[in-house]
Write a protein that holds these residues in place. Structure first.
Motif, PDB file in Angstrom:
ATOM      1  N   PRO A  44       3.498  -5.181  11.918  1.00 57.46           N
ATOM      2  CA  PRO A  44       3.920  -4.335  11.807  1.00 57.46           C
ATOM      3  C   PRO A  44       4.028  -3.344  10.667  1.00 57.46           C
ATOM      4  CG  PRO A  44       5.520  -5.846  12.666  1.00 57.46           C
ATOM      5  CD  PRO A  44       4.580  -6.200  12.852  1.00 57.46           C
ATOM      6  N   ASP A  45       4.258  -4.738   9.292  1.00 54.48           N
ATOM      7  CA  ASP A  45       4.900  -4.219   8.081  1.00 54.48           C
ATOM      8  C   ASP A  45       4.109  -4.761   6.916  1.00 54.48           C
ATOM      9  OD1 ASP A  45       7.557  -3.006   9.297  1.00 54.48           O
ATOM     10  OD2 ASP A  45       8.141  -4.426  10.101  1.00 54.48           O
ATOM     11  N   ASP A  46       2.833  -5.026   7.366  1.00 51.54           N
ATOM     12  CA  ASP A  46       2.307  -5.591   6.112  1.00 51.54           C
ATOM     13  C   ASP A  46       1.149  -5.116   4.881  1.00 51.54           C
ATOM     14  OD1 ASP A  46       3.809  -7.827   7.431  1.00 51.54           O
ATOM     15  OD2 ASP A  46       1.846  -8.540   8.333  1.00 51.54           O
ATOM     16  N   ALA A  47       1.411  -4.014   5.562  1.00 51.23           N
ATOM     17  CA  ALA A  47      -0.328  -2.879   5.024  1.00 51.23           C
ATOM     18  C   ALA A  47       0.443  -2.992   2.780  1.00 51.23           C
ATOM     19  CB  ALA A  47       0.220  -1.506   4.968  1.00 51.23           C
ATOM     20  N   ALA A  48       1.902  -3.184   2.887  1.00 57.38           N
ATOM     21  CA  ALA A  48       2.206  -3.097   1.498  1.00 57.38           C
ATOM     22  C   ALA A  48       2.235  -4.822   0.865  1.00 57.38           C
ATOM     23  CB  ALA A  48       3.653  -2.732   1.642  1.00 57.38           C
ATOM     24  N   ASN A  49       1.274  -5.615   1.679  1.00 62.40           N
ATOM     25  CA  ASN A  49       1.169  -6.584   0.784  1.00 62.40           C
ATOM     26  C   ASN A  49      -0.885  -6.494   0.200  1.00 62.40           C
ATOM     27  OD1 ASN A  49       2.929  -9.410   1.811  1.00 62.40           O
ATOM     28  ND2 ASN A  49       2.640  -7.568   3.793  1.00 62.40           N
ATOM     29  N   TRP A  50      -0.987  -5.501   0.672  1.00 64.34           N
ATOM     30  CA  TRP A  50      -2.376  -5.353  -0.626  1.00 64.34           C
ATOM     31  C   TRP A  50      -2.344  -4.175  -0.541  1.00 64.34           C
ATOM     32  CZ3 TRP A  50      -6.802  -2.760   1.959  1.00 64.34           C
ATOM     33  CH2 TRP A  50      -6.398  -1.774   2.957  1.00 64.34           C
ATOM     34  N   PHE A  51      -2.327  -3.469  -0.806  1.00 61.70           N
ATOM     35  CA  PHE A  51      -1.705  -1.709  -1.424  1.00 61.70           C
ATOM     36  C   PHE A  51      -0.535  -1.247  -1.250  1.00 61.70           C
ATOM     37  CE2 PHE A  51      -3.151  -0.169   2.926  1.00 61.70           C
ATOM     38  CZ  PHE A  51      -2.545   0.707   2.904  1.00 61.70           C
ATOM     39  N   PRO A  52       0.372  -0.750  -2.484  1.00 63.58           N
ATOM     40  CA  PRO A  52       1.224   0.342  -2.310  1.00 63.58           C
ATOM     41  C   PRO A  52       1.080   1.584  -1.718  1.00 63.58           C
ATOM     42  CG  PRO A  52      -0.228   0.639  -4.610  1.00 63.58           C
ATOM     43  CD  PRO A  52      -0.844  -0.055  -3.871  1.00 63.58           C
ATOM     44  N   CYS A  53       2.362   1.851  -0.581  1.00 57.46           N
ATOM     45  CA  CYS A  53       2.172   2.753   0.438  1.00 57.46           C
ATOM     46  C   CYS A  53       4.022   2.640   1.176  1.00 57.46           C
ATOM     47  CB  CYS A  53       1.741   2.584   1.558  1.00 57.46           C
ATOM     48  SG  CYS A  53       2.391   0.677   2.017  1.00 57.46           S
ATOM     49  N   TYR A  54       4.056   4.004   1.795  1.00 54.30           N
ATOM     50  CA  TYR A  54       5.596   3.662   2.549  1.00 54.30           C
ATOM     51  C   TYR A  54       4.966   3.425   2.933  1.00 54.30           C
ATOM     52  CZ  TYR A  54       9.134   5.860   4.479  1.00 54.30           C
ATOM     53  OH  TYR A  54      10.685   6.272   4.938  1.00 54.30           O
ATOM     54  N   ASN A  55       5.770   1.510   3.286  1.00 59.79           N
ATOM     55  CA  ASN A  55       4.992   0.699   4.959  1.00 59.79           C
ATOM     56  C   ASN A  55       6.519   1.152   5.812  1.00 59.79           C
ATOM     57  OD1 ASN A  55       3.911  -1.351   5.998  1.00 59.79           O
ATOM     58  ND2 ASN A  55       5.452  -2.684   5.071  1.00 59.79           N
ATOM     59  N   ALA A  56       5.992   2.391   6.525  1.00 56.59           N
ATOM     60  CA  ALA A  56       7.084   2.963   7.945  1.00 56.59           C
ATOM     61  C   ALA A  56       5.692   3.430   9.064  1.00 56.59           C
ATOM     62  CB  ALA A  56       7.947   2.765   7.312  1.00 56.59           C
ATOM     63  N   PRO A  57       5.834   3.847   9.796  1.00 57.20           N
ATOM     64  CA  PRO A  57       5.086   3.940  10.740  1.00 57.20           C
ATOM     65  C   PRO A  57       5.281   5.800  10.614  1.00 57.20           C
ATOM     66  CG  PRO A  57       6.391   3.023  12.234  1.00 57.20           C
ATOM     67  CD  PRO A  57       6.622   2.419  10.707  1.00 57.20           C
ATOM     68  N   GLN A  58       6.485   6.318  10.346  1.00 59.90           N
ATOM     69  CA  GLN A  58       6.513   7.729  10.261  1.00 59.90           C
ATOM     70  C   GLN A  58       6.200   8.564   9.152  1.00 59.90           C
ATOM     71  OE1 GLN A  58      10.841   7.125   8.332  1.00 59.90           O
ATOM     72  NE2 GLN A  58      10.359   9.352   8.553  1.00 59.90           N
ATOM     73  N   ASP A  59       5.446   7.742   8.302  1.00 57.49           N
ATOM     74  CA  ASP A  59       4.499   8.416   7.221  1.00 57.49           C
ATOM     75  C   ASP A  59       2.829   8.700   7.491  1.00 57.49           C
ATOM     76  OD1 ASP A  59       3.981  10.068   5.244  1.00 57.49           O
ATOM     77  OD2 ASP A  59       3.307   7.862   4.141  1.00 57.49           O
ATOM     78  N   LYS A  60       2.355  10.032   7.611  1.00 57.99           N
ATOM     79  CA  LYS A  60       1.063   9.363   8.526  1.00 57.99           C
ATOM     80  C   LYS A  60       0.663  10.819   7.456  1.00 57.99           C
ATOM     81  CE  LYS A  60       0.248   9.423  12.952  1.00 57.99           C
ATOM     82  NZ  LYS A  60      -0.231   9.951  13.852  1.00 57.99           N
ATOM     83  N   HIS A  61      -0.783  10.092   6.450  1.00 61.75           N
ATOM     84  CA  HIS A  61      -1.555  11.007   5.737  1.00 61.75           C
ATOM     85  C   HIS A  61      -3.170  10.457   5.940  1.00 61.75           C
ATOM     86  CE1 HIS A  61      -2.232   6.135   4.850  1.00 61.75           C
ATOM     87  NE2 HIS A  61      -0.617   6.608   4.555  1.00 61.75           N
ATOM     88  N   THR A  62      -3.815  11.218   5.476  1.00 63.01           N
ATOM     89  CA  THR A  62      -5.648  10.646   5.510  1.00 63.01           C
ATOM     90  C   THR A  62      -5.619   9.972   4.471  1.00 63.01           C
ATOM     91  OG1 THR A  62      -6.436  12.866   3.439  1.00 63.01           O
ATOM     92  CG2 THR A  62      -6.381  13.009   5.674  1.00 63.01           C
ATOM     93  N   SER A  63      -7.292   8.845   4.554  1.00 64.99           N
ATOM     94  CA  SER A  63      -7.065   7.595   4.026  1.00 64.99           C
ATOM     95  C   SER A  63      -8.270   7.462   3.620  1.00 64.99           C
ATOM     96  CB  SER A  63      -6.660   6.208   4.339  1.00 64.99           C
ATOM     97  OG  SER A  63      -7.444   6.471   5.318  1.00 64.99           O
ATOM     98  N   GLU A  64      -8.870   7.364   2.475  1.00 66.31           N
ATOM     99  CA  GLU A  64     -10.111   7.090   1.813  1.00 66.31           C
ATOM    100  C   GLU A  64     -10.692   5.523   1.265  1.00 66.31           C
ATOM    101  OE1 GLU A  64     -13.005   9.674  -0.632  1.00 66.31           O
ATOM    102  OE2 GLU A  64     -10.955  10.261  -0.758  1.00 66.31           O
ATOM    103  N   MET A  65     -11.590   4.810   1.390  1.00 65.19           N
ATOM    104  CA  MET A  65     -11.668   3.579   0.836  1.00 65.19           C
ATOM    105  C   MET A  65     -12.909   3.338  -0.026  1.00 65.19           C
ATOM    106  SD  MET A  65      -9.130   0.815   3.134  1.00 65.19           S
ATOM    107  CE  MET A  65      -8.405   1.396   4.388  1.00 65.19           C
ATOM    108  N   HIS A  66     -13.163   3.159  -1.089  1.00 62.55           N
ATOM    109  CA  HIS A  66     -14.590   2.447  -2.134  1.00 62.55           C
ATOM    110  C   HIS A  66     -14.292   1.007  -2.072  1.00 62.55           C
ATOM    111  CE1 HIS A  66     -15.738   6.510  -3.423  1.00 62.55           C
ATOM    112  NE2 HIS A  66     -14.677   7.022  -2.781  1.00 62.55           N
ATOM    113  N   LEU A  67     -14.532  -0.025  -1.204  1.00 64.90           N
ATOM    114  CA  LEU A  67     -14.952  -1.284  -1.323  1.00 64.90           C
ATOM    115  C   LEU A  67     -16.074  -1.753  -1.373  1.00 64.90           C
ATOM    116  CD1 LEU A  67     -13.404  -0.955   2.700  1.00 64.90           C
ATOM    117  CD2 LEU A  67     -12.674  -1.380   0.471  1.00 64.90           C
ATOM    118  N   THR A  68     -16.554  -2.963  -2.569  1.00 67.19           N
ATOM    119  CA  THR A  68     -17.308  -3.659  -3.686  1.00 67.19           C
ATOM    120  C   THR A  68     -17.064  -5.067  -2.995  1.00 67.19           C
ATOM    121  OG1 THR A  68     -17.207  -1.723  -5.455  1.00 67.19           O
ATOM    122  CG2 THR A  68     -17.987  -4.150  -5.739  1.00 67.19           C
ATOM    123  N   VAL A  69     -18.394  -5.435  -2.267  1.00 64.01           N
ATOM    124  CA  VAL A  69     -18.619  -6.653  -1.798  1.00 64.01           C
ATOM    125  C   VAL A  69     -19.042  -7.091  -1.730  1.00 64.01           C
ATOM    126  CG1 VAL A  69     -16.124  -5.971  -0.385  1.00 64.01           C
ATOM    127  CG2 VAL A  69     -18.880  -5.786   0.462  1.00 64.01           C
TER     128      VAL A  69
END
Length: 824
Positions: free
Chosen positions: A161-186
């Motif tokens: 439920p509350d672990d997103a902020a462990n890998w990116f800064p955010c508003y860590n509650a389900p009420q805030d909704k936004h679009t997203s994109e990721m550039h991921l290099t592996v």
């Protein structure tokens, strides 16, 4: 504990779903009442995040990430000069706005940014945050080691439920909704799966890396952002223009149909039932190792435990005893229930989990019929009731907890599902689905609370639902009915006395609800709806002749317990003529009439009734009658039945009979020759129940057998607990070692907690295992130490609660050390 338990509750003595250890993951299921902590309200917001873009380099060897987060937001009010983001153990290097560096301060769970000026609510702000991290939760790095050399190299996230902020800064509650994109290099040997649409991939041959650009174009909550890194084969299909993809380990693509083959039918069913098209650009399902749950409904990209692949690879005689289609249905349904419309806070998480759980019932009804769906609801009822009777009663909508993971329990899942079913029954089929269609369209891509659902249903049906929502969702418990009937032959009048016997207090109400009564006479069948609203009331029904059968709550649609004593003759009639849950109730009640007529009727039902649930109820009753004829019927049915739950029930039931050489011989034969690992595991517990002198040796020998998810080893350690066999402590210590199969370790640790009480070596072993690398093992050890009951565990559990990262472990440690302190 409560007295006069509904006979349907006896199903608890058998794990009829027997989904291996998937129940461990499905919901947080405390063994004790979770500690009640501070009241949690929906947090205030100063700004609305509109878009999050992550540009990350993922180093699987160093178990680290490095990159930038670009967060676009708007103030709610004029004059915003400071921004507080959730940020847990992130190394923040720089924060800038339009190329200008901003000052900031970091705290254990927050990043406070001072803006260069005050911003008004019509101004969009895009923050660029450069950071690095070695996450302890939220993002998990899986790799092989000496003890587990076949484990896959993977990186995956799990934010709920509350672990997103462990890998990116955010508003860590389900009420805030936004679009997203990721550039991921592996590393270029890996594939990356994420939310939304794959925009592009690019390869850097010099650095041996590959970059994946994923874009989620519809708003979603931060906890639904996801990435998976690993080596996969992708199998794709298209359904009405929607891409479906299944990502499975290399060399296993032939198992896709067995695991995922019903997805297309489920998708079409849910679109039809929910009245809303699938909301996203694609739907992918990806298997991962060591997942923290059975599945996670990340937006457009579900993550699933690779236990499903183990099931697909196991022998058919075992695999046929379980189904994972319900998990597939549950996570797919979340794309509407939780993703399209998201609960505003975890206090209302039943809106996500209850509807997704009821979607399992909808699927079962569609695929296998109404009787099968009713049996599935019965399992939900029993799982919920087990938690309620374990002194963990709470309202479904609830705002007091120590850790939010505690809310993901049987109240949210199973009781939530049963409440949706009651809404379906009370409103009617057309009205309910019309109402939820309106709800989904009205609140699409928004966050809601329970009141919003009530209003949407009222708007479409014209019904006033205040009482229903108040008593079922904002209060706790359920009605506990005691019903009696009396036939007045002279007046040709049936009197039904209905009492609500639950303790009424601030927590549990006196319920007000319609109940459907079915009355069958020799000439007719009547269905009459009554309103129950008092602690006790009489209801009168004129009839032409004495009823053959009176059913209270036709079809058993209400979440309740019920005692309704009847004559033997009425139960015998009900066993043949009622709906499936009524036939189960009759089979269980007939145990009170121990005569040849009853045994013959139960044996006949065992042969003729096609519903496996009725067969299991009959088996339980025959075991309690304990006659020669009932034992013969059980042995015969074990040989003839093809349904795994029925065969397990027969074996379990035979363990209740008095010990003799033939019984031991029969059970030994089951253990050595039955093709189902689940039946063998049950037979081990049955032979322990006989207290045979041979039991220890027979059970010990079974520890060396390989089985699906180590169910035989687990069955053996459960049998040792029943035997109270201290000789098994040394075996449990051996099987708890790192390097043993994880489910086998679970069984051994559970034995050490329950069967090793008072033994110093058992305590020392458990204490040492608190340092184990596997988080799941640490979780099981906390439970085992709590059950061990030694007050020396208190400081150990307190240290775990303080130092552990994962909330599952922190919560169970907290709960058990509090319980131990009370005992001390």
């Amino acid at each position: 504990m409560k007295n006069n338990i509904d006979p349907l509750f006896h199903f608890l003595f058998l794990d009829l779903r027997f989904s291996g250890d998937l129940n461990f993951y499905k919901a947080f299921q405390p063994d004790r009442e979770p500690p009640i902590s501070l009241q949690h309200q929906v947090p205030n917001r100063d700004f609305d995040i509109e878009h999050i873009k992550l540009d990350l380099n993922i180093d699987e060897k160093q178990k680290s990430i490095l990159g930038q987060a670009f967060i676009t937001l708007k103030p709610f009010l004029n004059g915003l000069s400071e921004i507080a983001l959730d940020s847990v153990a992130l190394g923040i290097n720089q924060v800038s706005l339009a190329g200008k560096a901003l000052s900031f301060e970091t705290y254990p769970n927050k990043l406070i940014i001072t803006l260069d000026r005050a911003y008004d609510n019509n101004e969009a702000i895009t923050l660029a945050i450069t950071y690095s991290a070695k996450p302890r939760k939220g993002m998990f790095f899986i790799e092989p080691d000496q003890s587990y050399p076949k484990r896959h190299h993977q990186v995956w996230t799990q934010c709920q439920p509350d672990d997103a902020a462990n890998w990116f800064p955010c508003y860590n509650a389900p009420q805030d909704k936004h679009t997203s994109e990721m550039h991921l290099t592996v590393n270029n040997k890996f594939t990356v799966i994420s939310n939304g649409r794959l925009v592009s991939t690019s390869e850097d041959n010099k650095n041996h890396t590959k970059t994946f650009h994923w874009h989620q174009e519809q708003p979603h909550a931060s906890y639904l952002m996801s990435l998976i890194v690993g080596e996969y084969e992708e199998i794709s299909q298209e359904v009405n223009g929607l891409p479906l993809s299944y990502l499975i380990y290399k060399g296993q693509k032939e198992k896709v149909e067995k695991i995922f083959g019903r997805t297309e039918k489920m998708l079409k069913l849910f679109v039809e039932k929910f009245g809303h098209s699938y909301p996203y650009a694609k739907y992918s399902q990806t298997l991962v190792s060591d997942f923290t749950f059975s599945g996670m409904e990340n937006t457009s990209a579900t993550t699933l435990t690779d236990i499903l692949l183990e099931w697909a690879l196991t022998k058919d005689s075992t695999a046929q005893d379980i189904s994972h289609d319900e998990l597939i249905a549950h996570e797919l349904a979340h794309q509407w229930w939780g993703n399209l419309v998201t609960c505003k806070s975890w206090n209302h998480n039943w809106l996500n989990e209850g509807f997704a759980s009821y979607s399992e019932v909808i699927w079962r009804e569609h695929a296998f019929g109404k009787e099968d769906a009713a049996l599935y609801r019965l399992q939900d009822f029993n799982e919920y009731l087990r938690q309620d009777l374990g002194e963990s009663r709470r309202p479904v909508v609830f705002d007091r907890y120590a850790y939010s993971v505690e809310l993901f329990d049987r109240h949210a899942y199973q009781k939530g599902s049963l409440i949706v079913h009651m809404l379906r029954k009370e409103l009617g089929e057309e009205a309910l689905f019309k109402g939820i269609k309106h709800y989904l369209h009205k609140h699409a891509f928004k966050a809601t609370e329970t009141h919003d659902l009530k209003i949407a249903l009222e708007e479409t049906t014209g019904r006033q639902l205040d009482t229903f929502f108040q008593q079922w969702l904002y209060r706790a418990g359920y009605p506990e009915f005691s019903v009696t009937s009396h036939w007045d032959r002279e007046q040709k009048l049936l009197r039904l006395n209905v009492c609500q016997t639950q303790k009424v207090d601030q927590e549990t109400p006196l319920f007000r609800l319609p109940v459907e009564i079915e009355i069958t006479t020799a000439k007719e069948r009547k269905e009459i709806k009554i309103l129950v609203e008092k602690a006790e009331a009489d209801y009168y029904f004129p009839l032409e002749s004495k009823p053959l059968m009176v059913v209270f709550d036709k079809g058993d649609h209400i979440l309740k317990t019920l005692t309704f004593p009847k004559s033997k003759e009425e139960y015998l009639y009900q066993l043949k003529h009622d709906k499936v849950l009524g036939r189960i109730r009759a089979a269980r009640e007939l145990v009170n009439f121990n005569d040849d007529q009853v045994i013959d009727a139960l044996a006949l039902s065992l042969q003729e009734d096609l519903a496996w649930g009725v067969a299991v109820a009959t088996v339980i009753s025959l075991s309690e009658l304990k006659t020669t004829n009932s034992r013969i019927a059980l042995e015969k049915n074990y040989q003839n039945s093809k349904h795994g739950a029925v065969r397990r029930a027969c074996v379990w039931a035979l363990g209740k009979f008095d010990l003799d050489d033939n019984l031991v011989k029969f059970l030994r034969n089951v253990i050595e020759n039955d093709g189902s690992d689940f039946v063998v595991a049950t037979a081990l517990q049955a032979i322990a129940n006989t207290k045979s002198e041979q039991a220890f040796d027979i059970i010990s020998a079974a520890l060396e057998r390989q089985s699906y998810r180590e169910v035989i080893v687990n069955g053996a350690f459960t049998a040792f607990i029943q035997l109270k066999e201290k000789r098994a402590i040394a075996l449990a210590i051996k099987f708890s070692e790192y390097g043993r199969p994880v489910p086998a370790r679970d069984g051994a640790i559970r034995f050490l907690g329950e069967g090793g009480k008072g033994d110093e070596k058992a305590f020392e072993c458990l204490s040492e295992l608190l340092k184990d690398p596997a988080w799941r093992t640490r979780f099981q050890v906390c439970k085992a130490l709590g059950k061990f009951g030694d007050k020396r565990a208190i400081p150990l559990l307190k240290a775990i609660e303080k130092e552990e990262a994962i909330d599952h472990i922190k919560s169970v440690a907290y709960s058990f050390y509090q319980a131990l302190e009370k005992q001390a």
